[in-house]
Design an enzyme around this catalytic site. Structure first.
Site, PDB file in Angstrom:
ATOM      1  N   LYS A  18      56.512  31.642  41.741  1.00 23.31           N
ATOM      2  CA  LYS A  18      56.693  33.090  41.672  1.00 23.31           C
ATOM      3  C   LYS A  18      56.192  33.745  42.965  1.00 23.31           C
ATOM      4  O   LYS A  18      55.135  33.367  43.491  1.00 23.31           O
ATOM      5  CB  LYS A  18      55.905  33.606  40.469  1.00 23.31           C
ATOM      6  CG  LYS A  18      56.094  35.055  40.113  1.00 23.31           C
ATOM      7  CD  LYS A  18      55.281  35.389  38.850  1.00 23.31           C
ATOM      8  CE  LYS A  18      55.502  36.793  38.354  1.00 23.31           C
ATOM      9  NZ  LYS A  18      54.708  37.090  37.136  1.00 23.31           N
ATOM     10  N   SER A  37      57.458  39.146  33.473  1.00 24.66           N
ATOM     11  CA  SER A  37      57.730  39.449  34.858  1.00 24.66           C
ATOM     12  C   SER A  37      58.125  38.236  35.692  1.00 24.66           C
ATOM     13  O   SER A  37      58.671  38.396  36.784  1.00 24.66           O
ATOM     14  CB  SER A  37      56.496  40.091  35.512  1.00 24.66           C
ATOM     15  OG  SER A  37      55.402  39.174  35.541  1.00 24.66           O
ATOM     16  N   SER A  78      53.926  37.288  30.661  1.00 29.19           N
ATOM     17  CA  SER A  78      54.969  37.140  31.689  1.00 29.19           C
ATOM     18  C   SER A  78      55.409  35.708  31.963  1.00 29.19           C
ATOM     19  O   SER A  78      56.373  35.498  32.709  1.00 29.19           O
ATOM     20  CB  SER A  78      54.514  37.788  32.994  1.00 29.19           C
ATOM     21  OG  SER A  78      54.489  39.187  32.864  1.00 29.19           O
TER      22      SER A  78
END
Lengths: 60, 469
Positions: free
Chosen positions: B82, B155, B179
């Site tokens: 990420k 997310s 997330s």
């Protein structure tokens, strides 16, 4: 607590150095009022006695 | 093996073939890079692809393995991370325009640990802006491999899309309020939020300091186990990490769950926020756990129903503090959802934040009390399958402030406990459903054991979306 008005939101903003204007002002008002209303409604037993400890410390 | 088939292997299977030198790390890395080049325009999973660095790392892994120096199960395995994690010499945007050109000179510890384990970094994955909201992207919105008109979940949206679309072997996400588990459940993947303190947060852009955790998003439980094993452990740069030795998580796999005690949280199972078809799928999964020998009881956790607003307060106030300078000087550089969240968090009266932290402690006590009698708690990860991609809607009333009322992940974030989502079937639209399994702090082995037993009894984790073929 009664809902905060746009003027209240702007006053809170000024207190932290923010000039909150439309179009954000209305959305912030709804967001903040929803959050405060939710928290006002949560009053579980033991709330007055408990400490606001945010974490479990991992073992050394 | 045909090179084009390599990306569809589990990370664990690929790891075994690399160790036995039947597949080379270079071959595997090229196979993934080819797929990214030809397919990621459909998924929007990556913000930056580190092609040259990946090939160089793969060549190094190949040389080491050929010389008899095999570092472990992640050696030569291509991974995605990420873009919330700082990466030396690689753009690290946090999904924001504000950091659109930011190139750090040091790796986050989780990236350094992956490199130390010999993993090959394919690139940085897309995410919601600064990972502090669930939907809002400043670049293109990652698409769900099971239906390109729907969202991957956030997310860690790009890590979910990349892993689900076989554009990496396994990936890392970050989970403050859900997330990792949110994209895992919507993309039909395994996502583990580790115990707070198990994995370093050094070099991770902050959300809520006492809830941020880095963990794997993978296609199987074993893949999640080897990914977590590579990143977990004490880090002197993060004083809140545990000094306890990291176990071999794979040792917990294959043990079965005979005799384990599992509590089904009725407030979450029976919530109006769970669609009927999702509830049916999760109930069937829990039945399987019972058939595998676990003792399954319904239990009540009354405070589980207030995890959303408590998390909402923390997830507004703390990012507003972290971003205070930019909120004052560059608020127009944020997207809609972040702008509203950060302004709201900036003006919440302090006594409400204090109250939220106190409620949090009561929630945690209730969760830990329940876990004193059970090895794990289970309920749906989310009450609804993947939803259509949409523009950020304006907040037009108090009733439209939350875009994620159906997400049931936050309980374990507030309690600092580990929790994993495993795929357990499909809703009536054919979109994946996840079973959430939460446990005591530092009980990741138990969660892997339960998830792996469930995988051995079912085939949900082997299904492949049509858009991925």
């Amino acid at each position: 607590m009664a809902d905060l008005s746009k003027e209240d939101i702007q006053a809170l903003g000024r207190a932290v150095g923010l000039d909150i204007q439309e179009p954000e002002l209305t959305e912030v008002m709804y967001s903040l009022n929803a959050l405060l209303e939710s928290l006002d409604a949560i009053n579980p037993p033991g709330l007055d006695e408990v400490e606001p400890l945010p974490i479990i410390l991992p073992p050394a | 093996m045909d090179k084009s088939e390599i990306p569809f292997l589990s990370a664990s299977a690929l790891s075994g073939l690399i160790a036995s030198r039947e597949v080379s790390p270079v071959e595997a890395t090229e196979a993934y890079l080819d797929r990214i080049d030809s397919l990621d325009f459909k998924f929007n999973a990556y913000l930056t692809v580190t092609r040259d660095m990946a090939l160089a790392a793969a060549q190094e892994a190949e040389r080491e393995i050929a010389a008899g120096n095999h570092r472990g199960p992640m050696h030569g395995v291509p991974v995605a991370v990420k873009d919330q994690f700082l990466s030396a010499g690689v753009r690290s945007t946090g999904g924001s325009r504000i950091l659109g050109d930011y190139v750090p000179d040091e790796d986050a510890t989780v990236i350094a640990n992956l490199k130390q384990a010999g993993a090959v970094l394919l690139g940085k994955t897309n995410l919601t802006e600064f990972a502090i909201t669930g939907f809002s992207h400043r670049y293109s919105t990652p698409r769900n491999p099971w239906d390109l008109n729907t969202y991957a979940g956030g997310s860690s949206s790009g890590s979910g899309a990349a892993t689900g679309a076989s554009l990496c072997a396994t990936s890392l996400g970050e989970d403050t309020g859900g997330s990792i588990r949110f994209p895992a459940t919507w993309c039909g993947l395994v996502g583990l939020r580790p115990t707070w303190g198990l994995v370093s947060r050094y070099g991770v852009m902050r959300g809520v300091w006492s809830m941020d955790t880095v963990g794997p998003i993978s296609r199987t439980v074993e893949d999640a186990a080897i990914t977590l094993g590579a990143i977990a452990g004490y880090d002197p740069k993060d004083p809140h990490t545990s000094a306890s030795p990291v176990p071999d998580y794979r040792a917990a796999l294959g043990q079965g769950i005979e005799g384990l005690r599992i509590g089904v949280v009725t407030e979450q199972m029976e919530s109006d926020l769970v669609d009927a078809d999702v509830r049916t799928v999760v109930e069937r999964a829990i039945t399987v756990l019972g058939e595998l020998g676990a003792s399954v009881d319904e239990i009540s956790l009354p405070l589980s129903t207030v995890a959303g607003p408590v998390t909402g307060a923390l997830l507004a106030v703390e990012p507003a503090g972290n971003h205070s300078n930019w909120v004052h000087e560059r608020i127009d550089d944020y997207g809609h959802d972040d702008r509203i969240l950060l302004l709201t968090g900036s003006v919440i009266p302090a006594n409400y934040y204090h109250k939220a932290q106190k409620i949090r402690e009561l929630i945690r006590r209730q969760v830990l009390d329940a876990l004193s009698g059970y090895d794990a708690l289970v309920f749906p990860t989310a009450g609804r399958g993947a939803q259509p991609v949409e523009d950020d809607p304006p907040v037009t009333s108090k009733e439209t402030t939350s875009r994620l009322p159906f997400l049931f992940t936050r309980l374990f974030n507030l309690a600092s406990c580990p929790a994993m989502s495993v795929p357990c079937g499909f809703d009536d639209r054919g979109m994946p459903v996840g079973l959430q399994i939460g446990g005591k702090p530092f009980s990741e082995e138990t969660l892997f054991r339960i998830g792996n037993a469930y995988e051995r009894a079912t085939d949900w984790h082997t299904r492949r979306p049509a858009a991925v073929a």
